[in-house]
Design a protein around this motif. Structure first.
Motif, PDB file in Angstrom:
ATOM      1  N   ASP A  14       3.455   6.242   9.677  1.00  0.00           N
ATOM      2  CA  ASP A  14       2.135   5.491   9.956  1.00  0.00           C
ATOM      3  C   ASP A  14       1.124   5.880   9.141  1.00  0.00           C
ATOM      4  O   ASP A  14       0.808   6.954   8.649  1.00  0.00           O
ATOM      5  N   GLY A  15       0.381   4.681   8.628  1.00  0.00           N
ATOM      6  CA  GLY A  15      -0.687   5.032   7.663  1.00  0.00           C
ATOM      7  C   GLY A  15      -0.623   5.119   6.303  1.00  0.00           C
ATOM      8  O   GLY A  15      -1.491   4.739   5.665  1.00  0.00           O
ATOM      9  N   VAL A  16       0.794   5.060   6.125  1.00  0.00           N
ATOM     10  CA  VAL A  16       1.105   5.403   4.402  1.00  0.00           C
ATOM     11  C   VAL A  16       1.260   3.576   4.161  1.00  0.00           C
ATOM     12  O   VAL A  16       1.811   2.867   4.571  1.00  0.00           O
ATOM     13  N   LYS A  17       0.784   3.144   2.796  1.00  0.00           N
ATOM     14  CA  LYS A  17       0.927   2.149   2.485  1.00  0.00           C
ATOM     15  C   LYS A  17       0.827   2.072   0.672  1.00  0.00           C
ATOM     16  O   LYS A  17       0.495   2.929   0.427  1.00  0.00           O
ATOM     17  N   THR A  18       1.619   0.882   0.238  1.00  0.00           N
ATOM     18  CA  THR A  18       1.602   0.808  -1.100  1.00  0.00           C
ATOM     19  C   THR A  18       0.939  -0.427  -1.369  1.00  0.00           C
ATOM     20  O   THR A  18       0.742  -1.325  -0.650  1.00  0.00           O
ATOM     21  N   ILE A  19       0.211  -0.365  -2.687  1.00  0.00           N
ATOM     22  CA  ILE A  19      -0.730  -1.310  -2.917  1.00  0.00           C
ATOM     23  C   ILE A  19      -0.337  -1.767  -4.549  1.00  0.00           C
ATOM     24  O   ILE A  19      -0.382  -1.000  -5.254  1.00  0.00           O
ATOM     25  N   ASN A  66      -7.450  15.831   3.546  1.00  0.00           N
ATOM     26  CA  ASN A  66      -7.709  14.888   2.359  1.00  0.00           C
ATOM     27  C   ASN A  66      -6.465  13.965   2.615  1.00  0.00           C
ATOM     28  O   ASN A  66      -5.138  14.081   2.767  1.00  0.00           O
ATOM     29  N   SER A  67      -7.050  12.595   2.752  1.00  0.00           N
ATOM     30  CA  SER A  67      -6.398  11.446   2.431  1.00  0.00           C
ATOM     31  C   SER A  67      -6.207  11.430   0.775  1.00  0.00           C
ATOM     32  O   SER A  67      -7.202  11.979   0.145  1.00  0.00           O
ATOM     33  N   SER A 111      -4.549  12.076   5.184  1.00  0.00           N
ATOM     34  CA  SER A 111      -4.564  13.334   5.692  1.00  0.00           C
ATOM     35  C   SER A 111      -3.407  13.762   6.662  1.00  0.00           C
ATOM     36  O   SER A 111      -3.185  12.814   7.491  1.00  0.00           O
ATOM     37  N   GLY A 112      -3.009  14.888   6.542  1.00  0.00           N
ATOM     38  CA  GLY A 112      -2.216  15.529   7.507  1.00  0.00           C
ATOM     39  C   GLY A 112      -0.569  15.060   7.017  1.00  0.00           C
ATOM     40  O   GLY A 112       0.412  15.680   7.567  1.00  0.00           O
ATOM     41  N   TYR A 128      -4.316  11.208  -8.765  1.00  0.00           N
ATOM     42  CA  TYR A 128      -4.847  10.938  -7.403  1.00  0.00           C
ATOM     43  C   TYR A 128      -6.142  11.272  -7.117  1.00  0.00           C
ATOM     44  O   TYR A 128      -6.800  12.163  -7.709  1.00  0.00           O
ATOM     45  N   LYS A 129      -6.479  10.436  -6.166  1.00  0.00           N
ATOM     46  CA  LYS A 129      -8.125  10.609  -5.597  1.00  0.00           C
ATOM     47  C   LYS A 129      -7.871  11.438  -4.274  1.00  0.00           C
ATOM     48  O   LYS A 129      -7.031  11.073  -3.411  1.00  0.00           O
ATOM     49  N   TRP A 130      -8.650  12.147  -3.942  1.00  0.00           N
ATOM     50  CA  TRP A 130      -8.881  12.937  -2.577  1.00  0.00           C
ATOM     51  C   TRP A 130      -9.774  12.603  -2.098  1.00  0.00           C
ATOM     52  O   TRP A 130     -11.095  12.554  -2.480  1.00  0.00           O
ATOM     53  N   SER A 131      -9.934  12.558  -0.777  1.00  0.00           N
ATOM     54  CA  SER A 131     -10.983  12.203   0.189  1.00  0.00           C
ATOM     55  C   SER A 131     -12.276  13.066   0.571  1.00  0.00           C
ATOM     56  O   SER A 131     -13.286  12.927   0.509  1.00  0.00           O
TER      57      SER A 131
END
Length: 176
Positions: A14-19, A66-67, A111-112, A128-131
């Motif tokens: 859940d929440g993971v996506k590829t762009i 962090n996302s 995150s998580g 990678y970008k960290w939120s």
């Protein structure tokens, strides 16, 4: 120029996506956007880069803050994501991706979740970008790279691994 070709939600986490990114190429080279608000509604606080040689494996690392928005700037790597969110319906699930600079793609990791990557090219530049911002290693979860519970089929046997990753904990000890 559009910035996105396609967005796909993970069927495993859940929440993971590829762009998949839209690119422009001509005789000079190419151009593409690593980030725009179309990619994610998350606000980012930090950009990080790791540069690895062939066969280096980094991770599994993560925290509850962090996302991450991950891409490959040069080369090729295998990315593995594991859901460590206890309240998630997909807790314990893993998914792997092969990311290259030849087919620019972002992977959004909430995150998580934990992530690890294995360099599959002579030189691999992982961006990678960290939120939230930097969380030092001692405050991150570090799960052993070959944890049986995660059951990731890495594409290379005997990777080059840091002491931190060799001595990571079992997945079951991580609770976000």
């Amino acid at each position: 120029m559009k910035t996105i070709k396609e967005i796909k939600n993970s069927k495993k986490i859940d929440g993971v996506k590829t762009i998949s990114l839209d690119t422009f190429s001509d005789s000079r080279g190419e151009i593409w956007s690593i980030y725009s608000p179309q990619h994610s509604d998350v606000k980012y606080a930090l950009d990080k880069v790791t540069i690895s040689k062939f066969g280096v494996l980094r991770g599994f690392h993560g925290d509850s803050l962090n996302s991450k928005l991950i891409t490959c700037l040069n080369g090729k790597f295998q990315l593995a994501v594991a859901d460590a969110r206890e309240s998630s319906e997909t807790y314990g699930n893993t998914e792997t991706y092969v990311i290259t600079d030849e087919a620019p793609t972002l992977v959004f990791v909430p995150s998580g979740c934990l992530n690890a990557h294995l360099s599959l090219s002579e030189k691999c530049i992982f961006h990678y970008k960290w939120s939230h911002g930097y969380v030092p290693p001692e405050s991150q979860a570090t799960v052993i790279w070959n944890d049986e519970r995660l059951d990731v089929e890495w594409t290379k046997d005997n990777p080059i691994i840091s002491d931190r990753d060799k001595n990571g904990t079992k997945f079951e000890t991580v609770k976000f």
